[in-house]
Design an enzyme around this catalytic site. Structure first.
Site: not given
Ligand SMILES: [Zn+2]
Length: 173
Positions: A48, A53, A95-96, A137-138, A141
């Site tokens: 995702g 991001q 998380c990236l 999660h997204e 963000h």
């Protein structure tokens, strides 16, 4: 298509609330942004990615938890959770934008989402289990929340200290 640099915490864009995509913004350009985000996600690799991001402060996310890249790909603009299950699910999330941190987070096991495609078509779907975890999660963000905001103050400052150490080491190398 292009692979975009992924911002890492702490970064002001990651902590800011994303704004809604306006009616006039739907179209080919937004479609290209979503395709670039998907390519960036596959390259990372991740399941995702949210627009903040990659430094775009709009309510846009891409997800794909399919077996092969592309099989479960969704581009979601202005996603909204309209129904949540009482039942929860706990997952060790990564998380990236927060490398080397794993955090156990409790989420709704099922969520119903409405959103619009990059071309503006209205969509609706129920997500369950791992997919429900990813979309929540997204969407975090888009609210300016990253995993680092979900850990204790002690763990957060230790993480940031280690990050500084690594940056210094990299600068000297
Ligand atoms: Zn993330």
């Amino acid at each position: 298509m292009a692979i975009l640099p992924i911002l890492t915490a702490p970064h002001p864009v990651l902590s800011a609330q994303a704004r809604k995509v306006e009616d006039s913004e739907f179209g080919a350009e937004l479609q290209t942004l979503c395709e670039d985000m998907a390519e960036t996600m596959y390259d990372a690799p991740g399941v995702g990615l949210a627009a903040p991001q990659i430094g775009d402060g709009r309510r846009v996310i891409v997800i794909d938890s399919g077996e092969t890249p592309g099989s479960g790909l969704l581009h979601l603009c202005n996603p909204e959770i309209v129904e949540r299950s009482k039942e929860t699910i706990t997952w060790a999330e990564t998380c990236l934008s927060v490398p080397d941190l794993e955090v156990k987070v409790s989420r709704h096991k099922r969520v119903r989402l409405t959103w619009r495609s990059p071309l503006g078509e209205p969509k609706e779907q129920v997500f369950e289990n791992f997919e429900a975890v990813i979309v929540q999660h997204e969407i975090d963000h888009l609210l300016g929340t990253v995993l680092l905001d979900r850990v204790s103050r002690f763990r957060r400052s230790r993480y940031l200290q280690q990050l500084k150490k690594r940056e210094r080491a990299a600068a000297m190398a």
